[in-house]
Design a protein around this motif. Structure first.
Motif, PDB file in Angstrom:
ATOM      1  N   CYS A 155       0.800  -1.227   0.000  1.00  0.00           N
ATOM      2  CA  CYS A 155       0.000   0.000   0.000  1.00  0.00           C
ATOM      3  C   CYS A 155       0.835   1.281   0.000  1.00  0.00           C
ATOM      4  N   CYS A 174       1.563   3.951  -2.876  1.00  0.00           N
ATOM      5  CA  CYS A 174       0.598   4.972  -3.291  1.00  0.00           C
ATOM      6  C   CYS A 174       0.033   5.754  -2.103  1.00  0.00           C
ATOM      7  N   HIS A 175      -0.247   5.054  -1.008  1.00  0.00           N
ATOM      8  CA  HIS A 175      -0.904   5.717   0.131  1.00  0.00           C
ATOM      9  C   HIS A 175       0.100   6.150   1.192  1.00  0.00           C
ATOM     10  N   SER A 199     -17.361  -0.253  -3.483  1.00  0.00           N
ATOM     11  CA  SER A 199     -16.964   1.091  -3.874  1.00  0.00           C
ATOM     12  C   SER A 199     -16.889   1.120  -5.395  1.00  0.00           C
ATOM     13  N   MET A 204      -8.762   2.424  -7.923  1.00  0.00           N
ATOM     14  CA  MET A 204      -7.615   1.717  -7.330  1.00  0.00           C
ATOM     15  C   MET A 204      -7.481   0.342  -7.978  1.00  0.00           C
TER      16      MET A 204
HETATM   17  C1  HEC Z   1      -1.248   1.738  -7.297  1.00  0.00           C
HETATM   18  C2  HEC Z   1      -1.655   2.650  -6.253  1.00  0.00           C
HETATM   19  C3  HEC Z   1      -2.409   2.104  -5.060  1.00  0.00           C
HETATM   20  C4  HEC Z   1      -1.999   1.126  -4.196  1.00  0.00           C
HETATM   21  C5  HEC Z   1      -0.686   0.361  -4.230  1.00  0.00           C
HETATM   22  C6  HEC Z   1      -3.038   1.011  -3.196  1.00  0.00           C
HETATM   23  N1  HEC Z   1      -4.054   1.897  -3.462  1.00  0.00           N
HETATM   24 FE1  HEC Z   1      -5.694   2.212  -2.297  1.00  0.00          FE
HETATM   25  N2  HEC Z   1      -6.315   3.666  -3.583  1.00  0.00           N
HETATM   26  C7  HEC Z   1      -5.644   4.068  -4.715  1.00  0.00           C
HETATM   27  C8  HEC Z   1      -6.411   5.105  -5.374  1.00  0.00           C
HETATM   28  C9  HEC Z   1      -6.024   5.815  -6.671  1.00  0.00           C
HETATM   29  C10 HEC Z   1      -7.569   5.333  -4.566  1.00  0.00           C
HETATM   30  C11 HEC Z   1      -8.665   6.372  -4.770  1.00  0.00           C
HETATM   31  C12 HEC Z   1      -9.495   5.962  -5.910  1.00  0.00           C
HETATM   32  C13 HEC Z   1     -10.677   6.823  -6.164  1.00  0.00           C
HETATM   33  O1  HEC Z   1     -10.994   7.727  -5.371  1.00  0.00           O
HETATM   34  O2  HEC Z   1     -11.284   6.552  -7.188  1.00  0.00           O
HETATM   35  C14 HEC Z   1      -7.475   4.404  -3.438  1.00  0.00           C
HETATM   36  C15 HEC Z   1      -8.426   4.310  -2.441  1.00  0.00           C
HETATM   37  C16 HEC Z   1      -8.322   3.480  -1.352  1.00  0.00           C
HETATM   38  C17 HEC Z   1      -9.291   3.403  -0.259  1.00  0.00           C
HETATM   39  C18 HEC Z   1     -10.558   4.249  -0.148  1.00  0.00           C
HETATM   40  C19 HEC Z   1     -11.686   3.607  -0.854  1.00  0.00           C
HETATM   41  C20 HEC Z   1     -12.952   4.445  -0.808  1.00  0.00           C
HETATM   42  O3  HEC Z   1     -13.932   4.020  -1.427  1.00  0.00           O
HETATM   43  O4  HEC Z   1     -12.955   5.500  -0.189  1.00  0.00           O
HETATM   44  C21 HEC Z   1      -8.843   2.468   0.613  1.00  0.00           C
HETATM   45  C22 HEC Z   1      -9.515   2.008   1.897  1.00  0.00           C
HETATM   46  C23 HEC Z   1      -7.597   1.954   0.097  1.00  0.00           C
HETATM   47  N3  HEC Z   1      -7.305   2.591  -1.087  1.00  0.00           N
HETATM   48  C24 HEC Z   1      -6.846   0.994   0.712  1.00  0.00           C
HETATM   49  C25 HEC Z   1      -5.670   0.473   0.201  1.00  0.00           C
HETATM   50  C26 HEC Z   1      -4.891  -0.563   0.850  1.00  0.00           C
HETATM   51  C27 HEC Z   1      -5.220  -1.191   2.208  1.00  0.00           C
HETATM   52  C28 HEC Z   1      -3.832  -0.818   0.054  1.00  0.00           C
HETATM   53  C29 HEC Z   1      -2.771  -1.869   0.258  1.00  0.00           C
HETATM   54  C30 HEC Z   1      -3.217  -3.215   0.292  1.00  0.00           C
HETATM   55  C31 HEC Z   1      -3.922   0.064  -1.116  1.00  0.00           C
HETATM   56  N4  HEC Z   1      -5.057   0.827  -0.981  1.00  0.00           N
HETATM   57  C32 HEC Z   1      -2.991   0.113  -2.140  1.00  0.00           C
HETATM   58  C33 HEC Z   1      -4.442   3.583  -5.191  1.00  0.00           C
HETATM   59  C34 HEC Z   1      -3.710   2.590  -4.590  1.00  0.00           C
END
Ligand code: HEC
Length: 243
Positions: A47, A50-51, A142, A147
């Motif tokens: 995670c 990106c986060h 969602s 993502m």
């Molecule tokens: C390649 C990049 C990337 C990685 C790696 C990533 N994410 Fe995300 N994530 C995103 C993006 C981009 C969004 C927002 C998407 C949107 O708003 O449409 C997001 C949104 C989210 C949200 C919010 C969803 C919502 O509906 O509000 C959560 C919870 C989340 N990620 C958890 C995780 C977790 C836990 C991991 C690791 C397992 C992870 N992400 C890894 C790109 C990533």
């Protein structure tokens, strides 16, 4: 007016309970340190690219969940410019995020407080193959999220499991949730157990002092119980001669 209010309250609690039924229970345990450590490892690996977790420092996490500083520094800090005392920022900047993912990537420090632990657990178990989406996946709770399914190598390719069922004499198609094709590194139980570790770590992050508070609480309660015993003995001593 009152009637409308009652109607609104009933209706909204109905909606809430409907959502509760859909969510899967995370059943994570904040006192399980090994689970928190595995969760932190998953977060850093899958995670943190990106986060960000901008309200946490690597060092406080390491100390809170019992990872030696050196191990943290050598194995879990992937951003080459970051040191152990730094905030856990993502190396992805805002304009890159906008260009690649069409929006802001949320910080995850507080995500379980905003959405709930069960919601995040269910979210990570709700990605399914959908070729119409930019990353080839969609999410059941969602919809149209941008993502990618970053845990696909663990879970495998997932598809919605539609089944035909006879309801009131009519054949209807029911959505039975997602199902993996079994081409991931983990089986279903192992995958859910990893998600449990991951959301456990996310829940700890949303309130790091909770672990300390609970430990301190036990001491405070023991002290109070001891104090009651001594005060009781003291009271007996005082009143002994007055009769
Ligand atoms: C390649 C990049 C990337 C990685 C790696 C990533 N994410 Fe995300 N994530 C995103 C993006 C981009 C969004 C927002 C998407 C949107 O708003 O449409 C997001 C949104 C989210 C949200 C919010 C969803 C919502 O509906 O509000 C959560 C919870 C989340 N990620 C958890 C995780 C977790 C836990 C991991 C690791 C397992 C992870 N992400 C890894 C790109 C990533």
């Amino acid at each position: 007016m009152k009637l409308i209010l009652i109607f609104v309250i009933c209706f909204s609690t109905n909606l809430l309970s409907a959502e509760k039924k859909i969510l899967q229970k995370a059943n994570n345990n904040l006192n399980d340190q090994a689970s928190l450590q595995r969760g932190a490892m998953l977060f850093m690996n899958y995670c943190s690219g990106c986060h960000s977790m901008q309200y946490q420092r690597y060092q406080s996490v390491a100390r809170d969940i019992g990872i030696p500083d050196e191990l943290m520094e050598n194995n879990l800090i992937f951003d080459k410019n970051s040191k152990i005392g730094d905030l856990m920022l993502s190396s992805l900047n805002k304009s890159q995020a906008e260009q690649w993912f069409g929006g802001v990537i949320p910080d995850l420090t507080m995500i379980t407080r905003v959405k709930g632990v069960d919601w995040v657990f269910t979210y990570l178990n709700s990605f399914y193959k959908d070729d119409s989406r930019p990353f080839g996946v969609n999410n059941m709770i969602s919809p149209n999220i941008n993502m990618p399914h970053v845990l696909e190598e663990l879970q495998g390719t997932t598809e919605i499991n539609f089944k035909e069922k006879l309801i009131d004499g009519k054949m209807e198609i029911i959505n039975e949730g997602i199902k993996s094709k079994g081409n991931g590194r983990l089986n279903e139980d192992e995958y859910l157990s990893s998600l449990r570790d991951l959301v456990n770590y996310l829940e700890y992050s949303s309130d790091p002092s909770k672990l300390k508070r609970e430990k301190l609480g036990i001491w405070v309660m023991s002290f109070l119980i001891l104090l009651i015993i001594f005060t009781f003995l003291l009271k007996k001593e005082f009143w002994k001669d007055i009769k």
